[in-house]
Design an enzyme around this catalytic site. Structure first.
Site, short mmCIF file in Angstrom:
data_model
loop_
_atom_site.label_atom_id
_atom_site.label_comp_id
_atom_site.label_asym_id
_atom_site.label_seq_id
_atom_site.Cartn_x
_atom_site.Cartn_y
_atom_site.Cartn_z
NE ARG A 47 4.82 9.52 -3.69
CZ ARG A 47 5.76 9.74 -2.79
NH1 ARG A 47 6.61 8.78 -2.43
NH2 ARG A 47 5.91 10.91 -2.23
CG ASP B 281 6.74 17.67 -6.34
OD1 ASP B 281 6.68 17.56 -5.10
OD2 ASP B 281 6.61 16.70 -7.11
O1 MRU Z 1 2.27 13.56 -5.46
P1 MRU Z 1 3.56 13.02 -4.93
O2 MRU Z 1 3.39 11.89 -3.96
O3 MRU Z 1 4.53 12.69 -6.06
O4 MRU Z 1 4.15 14.24 -4.14
C1 MRU Z 1 5.39 14.13 -3.52
C2 MRU Z 1 5.74 15.33 -2.75
O5 MRU Z 1 5.00 16.28 -2.68
C3 MRU Z 1 7.06 15.37 -2.15
O6 MRU Z 1 7.04 16.18 -1.03
C4 MRU Z 1 8.05 15.97 -3.17
O7 MRU Z 1 8.05 15.21 -4.34
C5 MRU Z 1 9.41 16.08 -2.66
S1 MRU Z 1 10.01 14.52 -2.18
C6 MRU Z 1 11.44 14.13 -2.32
#
Ligand code: MRU
Length: 353
Positions: free
Chosen positions: A44, A235
């Site tokens: 993730r 994201d």
């Molecule tokens: O749901 P996740 O754990 O994949 O969410 C990750 C995040 O929200 C991070 O802040 C995002 O991917 C940026 S990280 C480099």
């Protein structure tokens, strides 16, 4: 610590669901399993998901039994659809699969074997570039971190969320490496606890001073003058600078502005999606109720309770001091600054071919 890599014809990755209890590696030789691993959050974090998508495309090329270019391209387009559907918010995923498909479609690659090797080489390039990009973001970002800063950080944006080093956590690493005597407030980040489970684990391994807090403590810390900078990843960033990030980010940014605290998103340019005018156009992933009703298999809410579980929220651009990228820091007006940085990055990617 590398999160994902290619070895002996397989994609290998750390199974992040097991941390911090166990550090285990899983291996996949089928792109559909990589897509499932993304959905189930074995891997993730937006840039890590992008690398997984790139390696997934390389696997799909090896799996295809097509004998000619057209057949292989057909199989790759289908694989791209499966991979892109694995998680909807992180644009890095479709950014990476699009980049791999673009390589496969190069007119000079007519032979299926040539396409297969070009795709593996490109996936490796995406992964290696990610590490270099994170270090560049770290260097730019560290410039805005004052000596002795107390930094509030959300979710996990470290080595585990990328191929290595991290985005917002990369800035934190760089500031620490420069001897800036920083301290990090680590938001636990319910419902999946990426802060408590992953960020705390990474920072403690690296000996970076930190304190874990319940998400609800962040406002109190800001109001009582115990936070100097708020940092998080994203994201997806829309053309106007609105950012989608882990649920809870919006509250932090509003609170930071209310208390006059600088607030930065740290993102590779692959996270910027200029095709979307603003954050209202970013798809927000909804995940299963069990993430809210259970913690580590233990039920904490009544059986049958109704649950709403959005995985991300939108922080409007006006709450951000700047957006730190590998091409420099974007400041308002973001529409112009983001476009300039995105174009610089795209030129860099395709210039050396
Ligand atoms: O749901 P996740 O754990 O994949 O969410 C990750 C995040 O929200 C991070 O802040 C995002 O991917 C940026 S990280 C480099």
């Amino acid at each position: 610590m590398r999160t994902i890599w290619w070895e002996s014809g397989m994609v290998k990755m750390i199974d992040q669901r097991l941390l911090p209890g166990r550090l285990e590696i899983v291996a996949y030789d089928d792109y559909r399993d990589v897509a499932r691993a993304i959905t189930d959050m074995v891997i993730r974090g937006a840039p890590a998901i992008g690398a997984a998508g790139a390696y997934g495309m390389a696997l799909a090329a090896r799996q295809s039994s097509a004998q000619d270019r057209d057949g292989l391209l057909r199989d790759l387009r289908q694989a791209k659809e499966v991979l892109d559907a694995a998680r909807p918010t992180a644009v890095n995923l479709s950014w990476a699969t699009t980049r791999l498909l673009k390589v496969a479609e190069r007119p000079d690659l007519t032979d299926v074997e040539a396409i297969r090797s070009a795709l593996l080489a490109e996936a490796e390039r995406v992964a290696e570039e990610d590490i270099a990009i994170n270090k560049r973001m770290g260097a730019y970002g560290a410039e805005v971190i004052p000596h002795g800063a107390r930094i509030l950080h959300h979710c996990n944006t470290g080595s585990l969320a990328t191929v290595d080093y991290g985005t917002a956590l990369g800035v934190i690493r760089a500031a620490h490496e420069q001897g800036k005597q920083i301290h990090v407030w680590v938001d636990e980040t319910r419902p999946r606890l990426q802060g408590a489970r992953l960020t705390a684990w990474e920072l403690m391994r690296d000996g970076i001073p930190m304190t874990l807090i319940a998400d609800n403590a962040a406002g109190h810390l800001m109001r009582t003058g115990q936070v100097d900078v708020v940092l998080f990843g994203a994201d997806r960033v829309a053309a106007n600078g609105d950012v989608a990030n882990k649920i809870g980010t919006y509250k932090l940014a509003v609170c930071a502005k209310e208390n006059g605290i600088p607030c930065y998103a740290v993102v590779p340019t692959s996270t910027i999606d200029l095709s979307l005018p603003d954050g209202d156009h970013i798809p927000i992933e909804e995940r299963v109720p069990e993430e809210v009703t259970m913690i580590d298999g233990v039920r904490i809410a009544p059986e049958g309770v109704r649950v709403y579980n959005p995985a991300f929220d939108i922080t409007p651009y006006r709450y951000l001091t700047g957006i730190i990228t590998e091409e420099g820091i974007a400041y308002p007006p973001f529409r112009e600054s983001l476009r300039r940085l995105k174009e610089a990055a795209e030129a860099r990617i395709w210039s050396d071919r």
